[in-house]
Write a protein that holds these residues in place. Structure first.
Motif, PDB file in Angstrom:
ATOM      1  N   ASP A   1       0.856  -1.190   0.000  1.00 41.92           N
ATOM      2  CA  ASP A   1       0.000   0.000   0.000  1.00 41.92           C
ATOM      3  C   ASP A   1       0.893   1.242   0.000  1.00 41.92           C
ATOM      4  O   ASP A   1       0.993   1.978   0.986  1.00 41.92           O
ATOM      5  CB  ASP A   1      -0.924  -0.012   1.213  1.00 41.92           C
ATOM      6  N   THR A   2       1.532   1.485  -1.134  1.00 39.05           N
ATOM      7  CA  THR A   2       2.571   2.510  -1.228  1.00 39.05           C
ATOM      8  C   THR A   2       2.025   3.917  -1.027  1.00 39.05           C
ATOM      9  O   THR A   2       2.623   4.728  -0.308  1.00 39.05           O
ATOM     10  CB  THR A   2       3.265   2.409  -2.596  1.00 39.05           C
ATOM     11  N   ASP A   3       0.912   4.230  -1.663  1.00 40.66           N
ATOM     12  CA  ASP A   3       0.387   5.597  -1.587  1.00 40.66           C
ATOM     13  C   ASP A   3       0.027   5.974  -0.150  1.00 40.66           C
ATOM     14  O   ASP A   3       0.351   7.069   0.314  1.00 40.66           O
ATOM     15  CB  ASP A   3      -0.836   5.747  -2.493  1.00 40.66           C
ATOM     16  N   ARG A   4      -0.642   5.067   0.547  1.00 43.65           N
ATOM     17  CA  ARG A   4      -1.007   5.372   1.937  1.00 43.65           C
ATOM     18  C   ARG A   4       0.248   5.439   2.806  1.00 43.65           C
ATOM     19  O   ARG A   4       0.344   6.252   3.729  1.00 43.65           O
ATOM     20  CB  ARG A   4      -1.987   4.326   2.475  1.00 43.65           C
TER      21      ARG A   4
ATOM     22  N   VAL B   1      -6.980  -2.671   5.084  1.00 42.92           N
ATOM     23  CA  VAL B   1      -7.156  -1.492   5.939  1.00 42.92           C
ATOM     24  C   VAL B   1      -7.435  -1.872   7.387  1.00 42.92           C
ATOM     25  O   VAL B   1      -7.560  -1.003   8.244  1.00 42.92           O
ATOM     26  CB  VAL B   1      -8.273  -0.563   5.411  1.00 42.92           C
ATOM     27  N   GLY B   2      -7.547  -3.186   7.672  1.00 42.53           N
ATOM     28  CA  GLY B   2      -7.690  -3.612   9.055  1.00 42.53           C
ATOM     29  C   GLY B   2      -9.023  -4.271   9.355  1.00 42.53           C
ATOM     30  O   GLY B   2      -9.915  -4.353   8.507  1.00 42.53           O
ATOM     31  N   LYS B   3      -9.137  -4.750  10.590  1.00 40.50           N
ATOM     32  CA  LYS B   3     -10.396  -5.318  11.076  1.00 40.50           C
ATOM     33  C   LYS B   3     -11.223  -4.180  11.659  1.00 40.50           C
ATOM     34  O   LYS B   3     -10.810  -3.539  12.627  1.00 40.50           O
ATOM     35  CB  LYS B   3     -10.120  -6.391  12.125  1.00 40.50           C
ATOM     36  N   ILE B   4     -12.376  -3.947  11.066  1.00 40.07           N
ATOM     37  CA  ILE B   4     -13.166  -2.759  11.387  1.00 40.07           C
ATOM     38  C   ILE B   4     -14.538  -3.175  11.906  1.00 40.07           C
ATOM     39  O   ILE B   4     -15.200  -4.049  11.333  1.00 40.07           O
ATOM     40  CB  ILE B   4     -13.303  -1.858  10.143  1.00 40.07           C
ATOM     41  N   ALA B   5     -14.962  -2.538  13.003  1.00 37.99           N
ATOM     42  CA  ALA B   5     -16.284  -2.795  13.572  1.00 37.99           C
ATOM     43  C   ALA B   5     -17.343  -2.150  12.682  1.00 37.99           C
ATOM     44  O   ALA B   5     -17.276  -0.957  12.381  1.00 37.99           O
ATOM     45  CB  ALA B   5     -16.365  -2.230  14.985  1.00 37.99           C
ATOM     46  N   LEU B   6     -18.322  -2.939  12.261  1.00 33.18           N
ATOM     47  CA  LEU B   6     -19.384  -2.434  11.401  1.00 33.18           C
ATOM     48  C   LEU B   6     -20.544  -1.912  12.249  1.00 33.18           C
ATOM     49  O   LEU B   6     -20.726  -2.322  13.403  1.00 33.18           O
ATOM     50  CB  LEU B   6     -19.868  -3.538  10.464  1.00 33.18           C
TER      51      LEU B   6
ATOM     52  N   LEU C   1       1.327   8.696   5.115  1.00 34.02           N
ATOM     53  CA  LEU C   1       1.551   8.608   6.556  1.00 34.02           C
ATOM     54  C   LEU C   1       3.006   8.911   6.912  1.00 34.02           C
ATOM     55  O   LEU C   1       3.282   9.451   7.991  1.00 34.02           O
ATOM     56  CB  LEU C   1       1.159   7.224   7.071  1.00 34.02           C
ATOM     57  N   TYR C   2       3.932   8.566   6.035  1.00 35.48           N
ATOM     58  CA  TYR C   2       5.340   8.900   6.292  1.00 35.48           C
ATOM     59  C   TYR C   2       5.486  10.406   6.497  1.00 35.48           C
ATOM     60  O   TYR C   2       6.169  10.861   7.427  1.00 35.48           O
ATOM     61  CB  TYR C   2       6.210   8.437   5.123  1.00 35.48           C
ATOM     62  N   ASP C   3       4.831  11.173   5.623  1.00 37.11           N
ATOM     63  CA  ASP C   3       4.893  12.634   5.751  1.00 37.11           C
ATOM     64  C   ASP C   3       4.063  13.124   6.935  1.00 37.11           C
ATOM     65  O   ASP C   3       4.497  14.009   7.683  1.00 37.11           O
ATOM     66  CB  ASP C   3       4.408  13.290   4.458  1.00 37.11           C
ATOM     67  N   ASP C   4       2.858  12.548   7.116  1.00 37.81           N
ATOM     68  CA  ASP C   4       2.005  12.983   8.227  1.00 37.81           C
ATOM     69  C   ASP C   4       2.686  12.753   9.576  1.00 37.81           C
ATOM     70  O   ASP C   4       2.578  13.577  10.493  1.00 37.81           O
ATOM     71  CB  ASP C   4       0.670  12.231   8.201  1.00 37.81           C
TER      72      ASP C   4
END
Length: 583
Positions: free
Chosen positions: A54-57, A561-566, A61-64
């Motif tokens: 996931d290069t773009d993300r 993107v992870g395990k997300i609670a729906l 985040l590297y910059d953020d």
């Protein structure tokens, strides 16, 4: 209530997951820190995203996170690694991006004197067509430390890569043999070296036998396992076990995905655990129904073995949470999801995905035989152990089958954030600028849309399959980014949230709309994903990502993107972000 782990302990857990090649587990662990601002964990999150592709993300985040301010060779080199991965994102590497990453690595090397950025700069220079610079940097790495004084996987793998750049394949082979004997020669480390060598070979060819280097360090294979159900027989099982044990050892299987039906499934899973492989159980539908249909008929001993394997499994996944409806298609759907999950894992590890099967001689007429056909039809290699005539259990009668038509389709839900707060005067503009755009975009996919419906700002569409749903969703996403947010009175950058799922549904006549409609628990599951999807993004379920992976050379990426609670207490599910691969 126990206290959360310290950042140091969490970082250790993340590194352990990365070492064993569990990239999804590493990401889940690092994001559990919540709002804790720890530079080390920030670095590990971006590193995990880089390994997940996931290069773009990762770059954002590297910059953020301002990781460059951490200093040190690893945080500084991570930016160059992301730029390198970005260069390889298209079908052909971008020479401009390669040189940008190369020069950044070289600058980091001059600052830190570390061989890690030096060898990366050398390899990129070689790939980008700068052979003199490549040889200069590679020679520096080789001369830095005498081979006999090197120890540890990365030191020896770095030496091997430098020798490969210089054309000394024999020297590189010797270094890799020693590297593989190092205590830290884990799956995660080997997979990164494999990717680097694959890129180097693709650029300069294999005139000097460099492919043989890959064979030395390939990560363990990922397997999807399946086979015929049968009643236990000690002599029969012993013979089949001997044959399959030899296959598992020869193929070096380290990760495996499959159901746990009595007979072949359970026998293969036991042998994989015996070898120390990581076993992931994937059930096609609700567990009580699966036990009743696929395990218990062969005898209580198989039920006990099922639970013993389940207790040792690395994960349990349900392709669908629905009950068994008496349809063989539900088993086929579960198998397709399982095969795709195995291939997703193999892609992450830069490993080969294979299929392990036990079937009778005429097993091609069974469901497992169909799985072999499907696997091979999409380019997979199957290792099949042929069983003698098997004693099959007496199966319980299936539940009464509904007369309502059912099928397995791609399901899309969309929603426009902020619609309910739009000024009344903006609603006609919304209809023209958003919904008309959406309609025109979907018209371009009209030949594969089985149904489309709207509720205010929401769209529900049913597609023939996963690839067509993916293409339509991304086209819709791109088109709606052109909407004039200022004119609508919404925040700049606001765009549709789009969710995709692939699963079995009912289709029937809607007496209110007098049209065919699609409904069922999998439709509800798709609807629950849309509210957690960010504006302007397309999120997909794990079954969707897995089925898409079974389509061969498709033009899409599914980034975890992870395990997300729906919402509405629907549960916690792993989700992926869908994007198009660069040209």
């Amino acid at each position: 209530m126990s206290l959360p782990p310290t950042p140091e302990k969490r970082a250790a857990s993340v590194r352990a997951a990365l070492a064993r090649g569990d990239l999804l587990g590493a990401y889940d662990e690092v994001v559990r820190r919540g709002d804790i601002a720890d530079p080390g964990l920030n670095y590990l999150e971006v590193l995990t995203l880089a390994r997940l592709g996931d290069t773009d993300r990762g770059l954002k985040l590297y910059d953020d996170y301002r990781l460059e301010e951490m200093g040190g060779v690893d945080p500084l080199s991570l930016k160059a690694r992301l730029l390198k991965d970005q260069a390889f994102a298209g079908r052909t590497p971008s020479r401009e991006r390669l040189l940008e990453a190369c020069l950044l690595y070289a600058r980091i090397h001059r600052t830190t004197k570390s061989s890690y950025p030096a060898i990366n700069a050398a390899t990129l220079a070689r790939i980008a067509g700068r052979p003199r610079l490549a040889r200069f940097l590679a020679r520096h790495v080789v001369d830095e430390t005498a081979p006999e004084r090197r120890s540890g996987y990365f030191s020896l793998a770095t030496l091997a890569e430098a020798l490969a750049v210089l054309g000394d394949v024999d020297g590189a082979r010797d270094a890799l043999i020693r590297a593989m004997q190092a205590p830290d020669a884990d799956v995660g480390a080997r997979s990164t070296t494999v990717l680097q060598l694959q890129r180097l070979i693709a650029a300069q060819g294999d005139d000097h036998g460099m492919e043989s280097l890959l064979e030395l360090i390939q990560p363990p294979k990922v397997a999807m396992f399946c086979g015929n159900i049968f009643v236990g027989d000690p002599e029969l099982e012993a013979g089949l076990a001997d044959k399959m044990r030899e296959v598992i050892a020869r193929e070096d299987v380290g990760f495996a995905y499959g159901a746990l039906a009595a007979g072949s499934d359970i026998l293969i899973a036991e042998l994989l655990l015996e070898k120390g492989a990581e076993v992931h159980v994937v059930l096609p539908f609700a567990e009580p129904d699966f036990l009743e249909q696929s395990v218990a008929p062969s005898g209580e001993s198989w039920v006990a073995r099922y639970h013993a394997i389940k207790a040792r499994a690395a994960s349990i996944t349900f392709a669908s949470n629905m009950s068994y409806m008496g349809e063989m298609e539900q088993f086929a759907y579960g198998s397709k999801v399982t095969m795709g999950m195995a291939r997703l894992r193999a892609r992450q590890l830069h490993a080969e995905a294979i299929q392990l099967v036990i079937v009778e001689q005429r097993g091609d007429r069974t469901l497992s035989g169909s799985d072999v056909t499907a696997w091979r039809a999409t380019g997979g290699r199957a290792e099949v152990v042929i069983a003698p005539a098997l004693t099959r259990p007496v199966m319980p009668p299936p539940p009464p089958k509904s007369d309502v038509e059912r099928g397995t389709y791609g399901l899309m839900f969309t929603d426009y954030p902020g619609f309910s707060k739009l000024d009344e005067r903006a609603l006609p503009l919304f209809w023209e600028d958003v919904m008309v755009r959406a309609a025109r975009t979907l018209e371009g996919h009209g030949d594969v849309i089985r149904q489309g419906n709207t509720w205010g700002d929401a769209i529900f569409a049913v597609f023939q399959d996963a690839p067509t749903a993916a293409a339509a969703a991304l086209d819709l996403c791109e088109e709606l980014k052109k909407v004039d947010c200022k004119a609508l009175g919404v925040r700049e950058g606001t765009a549709m949230r789009i969710a995709l799922h692939y699963g079995p549904t009912y289709s029937g006549y809607d007496p209110v709309t007098k049209r065919t409609t699609y409904y069922g628990s999998e439709v509800s599951r798709a609807a629950r994903i849309e509210p957690v999807t960010p504006s302007g993004a397309v999120y997909v379920t794990e079954p969707f990502a897995a089925v898409l992976e079974m389509q061969g050379d498709h033009p899409f990426d599914c980034n975890y993107v992870g395990k997300i609670a729906l919402p509405k207490s629907y549960g916690v599910y792993p989700l992926y972000r869908l994007t198009r691969r660069s040209d």
